[in-house]
Scaffold this active site. Structure first.
Site, short mmCIF file in Angstrom:
data_model
loop_
_atom_site.label_atom_id
_atom_site.label_comp_id
_atom_site.label_asym_id
_atom_site.label_seq_id
_atom_site.Cartn_x
_atom_site.Cartn_y
_atom_site.Cartn_z
CE LYS A 74 -4.12 -2.28 1.46
NZ LYS A 74 -3.58 -3.65 1.60
C1 LIG Z 1 -4.21 -4.74 1.12
C2 LIG Z 1 -3.39 -5.94 0.95
C3 LIG Z 1 -3.76 -6.94 0.06
C4 LIG Z 1 -5.04 -6.90 -0.73
O1 LIG Z 1 -5.03 -5.90 -1.74
P1 LIG Z 1 -6.40 -5.37 -2.34
O2 LIG Z 1 -6.03 -4.24 -3.21
O3 LIG Z 1 -7.23 -4.96 -1.18
O4 LIG Z 1 -7.01 -6.51 -3.08
C5 LIG Z 1 -2.92 -8.03 -0.08
N1 LIG Z 1 -1.79 -8.13 0.64
C6 LIG Z 1 -1.42 -7.18 1.51
C7 LIG Z 1 -0.16 -7.38 2.29
C8 LIG Z 1 -2.19 -6.04 1.68
O5 LIG Z 1 -1.80 -5.12 2.55
#
Ligand SMILES: *Cc1c(COP(=O)(O)O)cnc(C)c1O
Length: 496
Positions: free
Chosen positions: A112
């Site tokens: 993120k």
């Molecule tokens: C948020 C997240 C996901 C999922 O991603 P999305 O965009 O919500 O599908 C997968 N792995 C990690 C480590 C995340 O922080």
């Protein structure tokens, strides 16, 4: 021709990219989507010579076209700098016969950061260029990783404040510590007695509450969202698919123009949706493997055309994917419904009222780009252990879900297209589960002792994000009931 963003529910009007970023979510409850998706104006062979920043510029300028070149380059330079612990930003690693795109080299060691380190700059630039003299209040629900990544991105950014809600007991200890030790003066963090979907629905309800908006407005604030529903999150995520493609070419694993698959650990459907947009914009992507954990609502949906969240919510070792309502799926539904807002709205109303909807056969046919698979907790642990034994490389549980899904795809299809596993978190963020997966049960109970043990095993540096919270003081202590979320926002406001 300039980009127009409109709501998936058809009643949000037409906005420029910068206004869509400011608004976050449309007034009609829908999500902003481009009215027409542009095509990449570069060739696959060009991409391999670009670094991450250049790739970001070449991709984002097409979708955020009301930002000037100078504005966009400035946002990119501010976001993708020494905050990342490698100049590559998103290294592509070959381990055994697998490829991993490491998206965890930012401040909070999860993918993120790729989008949330640039969103504050896109947002503050958007306010300036639209002549809006208001403070922005970011409200965010987190399943663990968004929270800290958003806090880190917005911390002490002038003209912004941020409030984060996370499910108390539903995130890892390291994730929780990362959030509750956040020192930014413009930040607030609340644990919620509920799960992630409760947090997300609570935040959506606050967004759509006219009296809350009025109250905020009186105090000089406007709401925005740092959740992956904001197109300011989605657009920067398209970048690393293009970048990964370029690295695969540069490292000689594919030729420019060849197809490439991606396996994506999926929760809210933002990450994989960005890959789908990249494909539609012209990147030679083959199959998108949608990897779920035991909360396999997306797997069932891809198999049956029925989305049904009426099922137990399971806490797993990949908590950022413990989600039963994947918000960004609404964008895909809108597109496969032929950009028909009325059709999409009806399905979303059904989801709200009954917790389920069923798409038409015609829509289902448009899902051919996707392959769904899911991993149980045992399979996740086995995958972590297996890859470690084979290659010495340590992956986190989210990444392991994607690696397992790739195994399923290999077994089930005759497709030999190279596949990149999108590696979304550092194993250090989930040290306990990772360590136990490799070593079996352990007498170590302290998370930081396990971090040290994992360091011995993996022979990789302990990231600053982990060492910093070892002795940091707790700043945010409040735990709230779901129905008190609006009240917490209002009481926080005066001091923000
Ligand atoms: C948020 C997240 C996901 C999922 O991603 P999305 O965009 O919500 O599908 C997968 N792995 C990690 C480590 C995340 O922080």
């Amino acid at each position: 021709m300039s980009m127009i963003y409109q709501s998936t529910r058809g009643k949000g009007g037409e906005l420029s990219a910068s206004m869509a970023i400011i608004r976050g979510l449309s007034d009609d409850g829908g999500l902003f989507v481009p009215k027409t998706l542009p095509s990449f104006d570069f060739k696959p062979e060009e991409v391999s010579s670009w670094d991450y920043r250049e790739t970001a510029f070449r991709v984002m300028r097409l979708l955020l076209d009301d930002y000037s070149e100078e504005e966009l380059r400035q946002c990119i330079d501010r976001a993708y700098d020494e905050k990342f612990d490698t100049p590559e930003m998103a290294p592509l690693q070959k381990k055994g016969d697998r490829f991993f795109l490491e998206l965890f080299h930012g401040k909070t060691i999860a993918f993120k950061d790729m989008a949330l380190s640039i969103l504050p700059h896109l947002l503050t630039t958007a306010l300036k260029k639209n002549g809006i003299d208001r403070k922005i209040l970011i409200l965010t629900a987190t399943s663990g990783d968004t929270g800290k990544a958003a806090l880190a991105g917005f911390s002490d950014v002038p003209g912004t404040a941020i409030i984060v809600f996370y499910p108390k007991g539903g995130v890892s200890r390291i994730q929780e510590l990362q959030m509750v030790t956040e020192k930014g003066k413009n930040t607030r963090v609340f644990g919620v007695r509920g799960n992630f979907d409760d947090c997300q629905s609570g935040v959506k309800a606050i967004f759509n509450d006219a009296s809350m908006q009025e109250e905020l407005s009186k105090q000089g604030f406007s709401f925005s969202s740092a959740n992956s529903i904001n197109i300011g999150r989605l657009v920067p995520q398209i970048v690393y698919y293009v970048y990964a493609y370029g690295r695969m070419v540069k490292q000689g694993h594919i030729k420019a123009g060849d197809k490439l698959n991606f396996s994506v650990p999926t929760g809210n459907f933002g990450n994989i949706l960005a890959a789908w947009y990249a494909k539609r914009m012209g990147l030679p992507i083959g199959t998108l493997i949608c990897a779920s954990n035991q909360n396999n609502v997306l797997y069932d949906f891809l198999r049956s055309g029925i989305y049904d969240k009426n099922r137990p919510f399971i806490l797993t070792s990949s908590p950022s994917m413990d989600i039963l309502i994947s918000s960004n799926l609404e964008r895909l539904i809108y597109h496969i419904a032929g950009e028909d807002a009325a059709k999409n709205s009806a399905l979303m109303a059904s989801l709200r009222e009954t917790g389920r909807y069923e798409i038409t056969k015609e829509m289902e046919e448009k899902l051919a780009d996707f392959y769904g698979a899911f991993a149980t907790e045992e399979q996740v642990a086995e995958e972590i252990r297996g890859i470690y034994k084979e290659t010495g490389y340590v992956i986190d549980p989210h990444t392991a879900v994607a690696a397992f899904a790739q195994d399923c795809y290999r077994k089930e299809s005759s497709d030999t297209t190279p596949t990149v596993i999108v590696s979304t978190a550092s194993p250090y963020k989930f040290a306990g589960s990772v360590y136990r997966a490799i070593q079996g049960e352990t007498s170590l109970t302290d998370d930081f002792e396990i971090v040290d043990a994992l360091h011995e095993l993996s022979k990789t540096d302990i990231p600053a994000a982990v060492s910093e919270i070892r002795n940091a003081g707790i700043v945010h202590q409040t735990v709230t009931d779901i129905q008190d979320m609006p009240k917490q926002v209002l009481t926080s406001l005066s001091a923000l």
